[in-house]
Design a protein around this motif. Structure first.
Motif, short mmCIF file in Angstrom:
data_model
loop_
_atom_site.label_atom_id
_atom_site.label_comp_id
_atom_site.label_asym_id
_atom_site.label_seq_id
_atom_site.Cartn_x
_atom_site.Cartn_y
_atom_site.Cartn_z
N ILE A 181 -9.23 -44.40 16.76
CA ILE A 181 -8.85 -45.29 18.49
C ILE A 181 -8.02 -44.61 18.25
O ILE A 181 -7.13 -43.78 18.41
CB ILE A 181 -8.61 -46.53 17.37
N THR A 182 -7.90 -44.66 19.98
CA THR A 182 -7.00 -45.00 21.00
C THR A 182 -6.44 -45.70 21.29
O THR A 182 -7.06 -46.64 22.12
CB THR A 182 -6.89 -43.09 21.91
N ILE A 183 -5.23 -46.22 21.38
CA ILE A 183 -4.41 -46.74 22.26
C ILE A 183 -3.63 -46.90 23.80
O ILE A 183 -3.30 -45.46 23.21
CB ILE A 183 -3.51 -47.59 21.34
N ASP A 184 -3.72 -47.08 24.56
CA ASP A 184 -3.41 -47.14 26.23
C ASP A 184 -2.05 -47.73 25.84
O ASP A 184 -2.08 -49.14 25.68
CB ASP A 184 -4.59 -47.68 27.31
N LEU A 185 -0.72 -47.56 25.71
CA LEU A 185 0.36 -47.16 26.07
C LEU A 185 0.97 -48.11 27.16
O LEU A 185 1.89 -48.57 27.40
CB LEU A 185 1.13 -46.09 25.09
N ASN A 186 0.37 -47.19 28.02
CA ASN A 186 1.19 -47.90 29.26
C ASN A 186 0.21 -49.16 30.02
O ASN A 186 -0.47 -49.15 30.99
CB ASN A 186 0.20 -46.81 30.77
N ASN A 187 0.26 -50.23 29.68
CA ASN A 187 0.78 -51.50 29.19
C ASN A 187 2.44 -52.35 29.56
O ASN A 187 3.02 -51.89 28.78
CB ASN A 187 -0.15 -52.01 27.93
N ALA A 188 2.50 -53.69 30.26
CA ALA A 188 3.36 -54.07 30.41
C ALA A 188 3.85 -54.80 29.08
O ALA A 188 5.42 -54.70 28.28
CB ALA A 188 4.04 -55.22 31.63
N ASN A 189 3.30 -55.30 28.19
CA ASN A 189 3.79 -55.35 26.73
C ASN A 189 3.90 -53.99 25.21
O ASN A 189 4.78 -54.81 25.05
CB ASN A 189 2.73 -56.33 26.00
N LEU A 190 3.65 -53.08 26.12
CA LEU A 190 4.03 -52.10 24.77
C LEU A 190 5.59 -51.26 25.40
O LEU A 190 5.43 -50.24 24.37
CB LEU A 190 3.41 -51.18 24.55
N ILE A 191 5.48 -50.96 26.81
CA ILE A 191 6.75 -50.08 27.64
C ILE A 191 8.02 -50.51 27.01
O ILE A 191 8.27 -52.22 26.44
CB ILE A 191 6.23 -49.88 28.72
N PRO A 192 9.04 -49.60 26.39
CA PRO A 192 8.73 -49.31 26.58
C PRO A 192 8.15 -48.03 25.37
O PRO A 192 8.22 -49.06 24.40
CB PRO A 192 10.24 -48.04 26.97
N ILE A 193 8.05 -46.25 25.49
CA ILE A 193 7.74 -45.80 23.85
C ILE A 193 9.12 -44.43 24.36
O ILE A 193 8.72 -43.95 24.95
CB ILE A 193 6.03 -45.28 24.09
N VAL A 194 10.13 -44.66 22.78
CA VAL A 194 10.33 -44.11 23.02
C VAL A 194 10.31 -42.91 21.31
O VAL A 194 9.89 -43.63 20.52
CB VAL A 194 11.94 -44.34 23.13
N SER A 195 10.78 -41.55 21.21
CA SER A 195 10.58 -41.11 19.78
C SER A 195 11.81 -40.58 19.62
O SER A 195 12.18 -40.22 18.70
CB SER A 195 10.12 -40.08 20.21
#
Lengths: 475, 475
Positions: A383-397
């Motif tokens: 599965i793929t998940i669209d991280l570009n959503n207001a509830n998932l941002i930010p994404i940091v590594s």
């Protein structure tokens, strides 16, 4: 190579950690994974279909390890009730009007919801599993672990008072068992289907029949998927039948039923010592946190089972009550309910929740060689998940990958936008490739109205607490 | 009439029940609701814009009664930690790099998430509230109840050991108080903004200053929004300063601080007797179930407060930790956590959860005449929810309206498709009318990467449990 997903945050769930690869790629050929690595190591010209995985996380498809999809038409039908009223006074008046076709329609609805929130394997527990396999799981191209219910008690419980000891009907049990055996034969060579034996629970089946089932399970090298220690109703029966000082786990142990074939569902009415014994015998467990907390106000002992060295997974049970078949929500429920009940915010952390719905699910269901992680050679359930959503941002590594807590604590479920099962794209950019979703939703809604209408008189007569809620204008 | 929503399942939250009207319609003229009733009673030719509400539920906009949106850039930054590590070792290393602009950007992100999941009123608790009002709340056209934090303790807690009694800095307190007073003046005539006083907590403010604030709140007829009884850190300070046998609530009572102006946030470290006293004094409370269970493993006493006759509401607190600003999820969390902790599946039923985020929120914030329910004459803060989703179907109205449990137990949040605030359409068919969402998401993500990078060295040095999670490849 048929499909490649590139430039993605690949969460393989392989190894001890979560096996995360930033700028990762996955390649799929036929029904198998044939490449896992960094995008730059993949020759993209080899792939027929390329899915842009940027701003996306790519995960193994989720595994719902215990589900009854056939009841989904009754969503919203029974909740906020005392446990003793839920089954008979709440759900019963409507459930009795569910036809075989309604269960198929409900299953379609539940599976649609499951796919949309990332589930690719459904461990379905039902009577007449073959109906759902033929009409839902295979046409939808989803993976199913089918358990045919076997029990010796009439489903019309209105015949019994709660304290009556059930009368066993061996003919019914034999007929169920026969259907279970046939299920094994019928689907032994079908790729998307695997099968388990399903003696429903020790209060509903004789030890004789249970022994026969165990023997056949050994011959077929299958697991036994059984509700164990699920509360008061069961406890009354076990004490009445086998003695006041015994329990389900003790009876099963005394009759040498406990081994690594056993998948014990629920277990909330077991003692810590009994769970240690189950772990020692190699049994695994499945907990359904939303369902059991909504129906009983109880948190299943998933976290304890893992702490003592057992393998545990989770599932959503039935829709009426907890309401949903969304495994992202269920992972979150598992984590939060455990933190609360243990008064410990470090209990059941995000990555452990993610394991419950991936590798642990695969191990519990006996499919750890095939699914549960993204590894070369395994089945392509992705599965793929669209991280570009207001509830998932930010994404940091850096300094760590916050995508892991965000998937568990911040995700809704609808951010899943591509679902690949057995190498076939089932959901593409949020749209089903092979399923007429809207007509199913419409049909399900229309049919449910009729069923609820049909149950009205009995529901009012049963006079559960929900009837008073209705009178007060609360529902 | 400017806007009409017709043929909808109207859930007004007016009266004792949920005030549900099937085939309902709502009319909006300017910033007010001017029609509530059956669709057939509305003259649709009078409306400039008609929104088709079929297969939709229409509700009052949700009220998030306690939120710090400015920290949203740190989502996923600190969780699964011991309570004692969460603030200083987990969040602190990153939080110290948040600039004033970062808080504005984080607030935009948090408010976007909130609107998308149906929140129209944000009860923001922050230092320099005016920045967020000017840069976020007013440009976004959302309703804000702004509380300016007032405290006398340096925000650099690294100066203190946990057991040291904080040194109060009255100059800082006076400066905060002055800013709070200015906030009242500045926004007294601005429609979307109302203001509260925010003495942060009794461990961070002197009784002298608290008395002054109380006096000014009385003069301005405002409420006082204060963290009360929020756990170990506060308890140590109160006992050290006021005596080993006292508590926050006792000190406040002894100094006549408790009355119907007090909004007590959290309260999980209060006794049942103390809560009874608060109710007797007319104080209200706000609980943050996700936040407090994730950070402390504790369920706030929202349900108990209601049982003993108090008014309680809920909020999402800050994003890092619990992860979200989704009030549908928060209602569900409130219900499930209460059922678990009370071992009672009838505790905090669906409609009560819905009240927490609507009428109760309005009452707690002193806005019960203006918002919280759909009634003629009230402000037009209205949301619609697309019920035609696999996770919400079926919707039946006989023998009861299962939409109420389905909204609480089955909804994700993203099904909100229209949001009207103060009579203006902010979200139309899932799209923002006045906000460049994508550029905000991008900017937030990029800036967060820098902040997390800047905090890396301190984070590693602080050596919280999360650092070991990182080493093991779990995050």
């Amino acid at each position: 190579m048929d499909i490649a997903i590139v430039d993605t945050c690949l969460i393989t769930m392989s190894g001890k950690g979560v096996g995360l690869i930033n700028d990762g790629a996955i390649g799929i050929t036929g029904d198998r994974i044939t490449f896992i690595g960094k995008t730059k190591e993949l020759n993209q010209r080899e792939a027929d279909i390329i899915i842009d995985g940027s701003y996306h996380a790519t995960l193994p498809g989720l595994i719902n390890s215990h589900i009854h999809t056939g009841e989904t038409l009754l969503r919203g039908g029974a909740q906020d009730l005392p446990e003793i009223e839920w089954m008979n006074k709440g759900l019963g008046p409507f459930a009795k009007h569910l036809t075989s076709d309604d269960k198929i329609l409900g299953s379609k609805l539940g599976v649609l919801e499951g796919i949309r929130s990332g589930t690719t394997t459904f461990s379905e527990y039902t009577r007449h599993a073959t109906h759902l396999i033929k009409e839902v799981f295979l046409p939808f191209n989803v993976r199913v672990v089918a358990t045919e219910t076997i029990n010796e008690v009439s489903s019309d419980r209105s015949l019994f008072k709660p304290t009556d000891i059930y009368v066993f009907n061996r003919d019914q049990g034999d007929s169920d068992f026969k259907r279970a055996s046939q299920l094994f034969e019928e689907y032994k060579d079908v790729d998307l289907v695997s099968t388990l034996y399903g003696p429903q629970a020790l209060d509903m089946i004789s030890l004789d029949l249970l022994q026969e089932i165990k023997q056949q399970a050994e011959e077929r090298n299958s697991k036994i998927h059984m509700h164990i220690a699920q509360g008061q109703r069961e406890r009354i029966q076990i004490k009445g039948r086998y003695g006041a000082d015994t329990t389900t786990v003790k009876v099963l142990e005394n009759h040498k039923m406990l081994d690594n074939r056993v998948i014990a569902v629920h277990l909330h009415d077991s003692s810590p010592e009994e769970r240690s014994l189950l772990v020692k015998r190699g049994a695994s467990m499945v907990g359904c946190p939303s369902s059991i907390s909504l129906i009983d106000g109880i948190v299943p002992p998933v976290s304890h089972y893992i702490e003592i060295g057992g393998v545990a997974a989770i599932g959503t049970d039935q829709a009426p009550g907890p309401g949903h078949h969304n495994m992202f929500r269920e992972m979150r429920a598992a984590s939060f309910s455990t933190k609360i009940i243990q008064k410990n915010p470090t209990a059941l952390p995000a990555w452990q929740a993610l394991k419950l719905a991936t590798m642990n699910g695969a191990s519990v269901l006996g499919l750890e060689q095939e699914i549960g992680s993204l590894e070369v050679g395994k089945k392509a359930d992705v599965i793929t998940i669209d991280l570009n959503n207001a509830n998932l941002i930010p994404i940091v590594s850096k300094p760590f990958n916050n995508v892991i807590p965000n998937l568990i604590y911040s995700m809704n479920g609808n951010e899943v936008d591509n679902v690949i099962i057995d190498g076939k794209i089932v959901l593409k950019d949020n749209k089903f490739t092979n399923i007429e979703e809207n007509s199913i939703l419409k049909e399900a809604n229309n049919r449910a109205k009729v069923i609820f209408e049909e149950g009205t008189e009995d529901w009012v007569k049963a006079d559960s607490k929900m009837v008073s809620y209705r009178k007060n204008g609360f529902i």
